[in-house]
Design a protein around this motif. Structure first.
Motif, PDB file in Angstrom:
ATOM      1  N   ILE A 175       0.835  -1.197   0.000  1.00  0.00           N
ATOM      2  CA  ILE A 175       0.000   0.000   0.000  1.00  0.00           C
ATOM      3  C   ILE A 175       0.867   1.243   0.000  1.00  0.00           C
ATOM      4  CG2 ILE A 175      -1.671   1.323   1.363  1.00  0.00           C
ATOM      5  CD1 ILE A 175      -2.840  -1.365   2.274  1.00  0.00           C
ATOM      6  N   LEU A 176       1.903   1.245   0.824  1.00  0.00           N
ATOM      7  CA  LEU A 176       2.788   2.410   0.884  1.00  0.00           C
ATOM      8  C   LEU A 176       3.546   2.612  -0.419  1.00  0.00           C
ATOM      9  CD1 LEU A 176       4.216   2.073   4.507  1.00  0.00           C
ATOM     10  CD2 LEU A 176       2.568   3.737   3.664  1.00  0.00           C
ATOM     11  N   THR A 177       3.774   1.551  -1.155  1.00  0.00           N
ATOM     12  CA  THR A 177       4.535   1.653  -2.399  1.00  0.00           C
ATOM     13  C   THR A 177       3.667   2.128  -3.555  1.00  0.00           C
ATOM     14  OG1 THR A 177       5.913  -0.180  -1.650  1.00  0.00           O
ATOM     15  CG2 THR A 177       6.009   0.363  -3.978  1.00  0.00           C
ATOM     16  N   TYR A 178       2.443   1.646  -3.637  1.00  0.00           N
ATOM     17  CA  TYR A 178       1.632   1.880  -4.827  1.00  0.00           C
ATOM     18  C   TYR A 178       0.557   2.960  -4.682  1.00  0.00           C
ATOM     19  CZ  TYR A 178       3.876  -2.265  -6.631  1.00  0.00           C
ATOM     20  OH  TYR A 178       4.804  -3.162  -7.062  1.00  0.00           O
ATOM     21  N   TRP A 179       0.444   3.632  -3.552  1.00  0.00           N
ATOM     22  CA  TRP A 179      -0.612   4.643  -3.429  1.00  0.00           C
ATOM     23  C   TRP A 179      -0.410   5.822  -4.380  1.00  0.00           C
ATOM     24  CZ3 TRP A 179      -0.148   9.723  -2.246  1.00  0.00           C
ATOM     25  CH2 TRP A 179       1.017  10.152  -1.608  1.00  0.00           C
ATOM     26  N   PRO A 180       0.823   6.241  -4.662  1.00  0.00           N
ATOM     27  CA  PRO A 180       0.942   7.343  -5.643  1.00  0.00           C
ATOM     28  C   PRO A 180       0.462   6.932  -7.036  1.00  0.00           C
ATOM     29  CG  PRO A 180       2.966   7.123  -4.382  1.00  0.00           C
ATOM     30  CD  PRO A 180       2.121   5.937  -4.071  1.00  0.00           C
TER      31      PRO A 180
END
Length: 77
Positions: A5-10
């Motif tokens: 989640i932290l990697t792909y939210w942008p």
């Protein structure tokens, strides 16, 4: 899962904003123009026939008549 989640939210935000921008640019929205007299009359007739407008839904008059009848008001104007 938290690292994904932290990697792909942008990427999720960018794809969403891109989709919204494309929908705005290529959308076929009708321009906001005034309605024709015939169409306004038809819309008013529909709202009355659906029962959305009746005598009880009328707003009270902002002008106080103080016992003057409507015929007397029409004659005065």
């Amino acid at each position: 899962m938290k690292t994904a989640i932290l990697t792909y939210w942008p990427l999720a935000v960018a794809v969403t904003l891109g989709g919204l921008a494309a929908a705005q640019a290529y959308g076929s929205k009708a321009p906001h123009t005034p309605l024709a007299v015939e169409q306004v009359g038809a819309e008013l007739a529909r709202t009355v026939s659906y029962g959305l407008i009746d005598d009880r839904s009328a707003l009270p008059s902002p002008v106080e008549t103080r016992g003057v009848s409507s015929s007397e008001l029409q004659q005065a104007s």
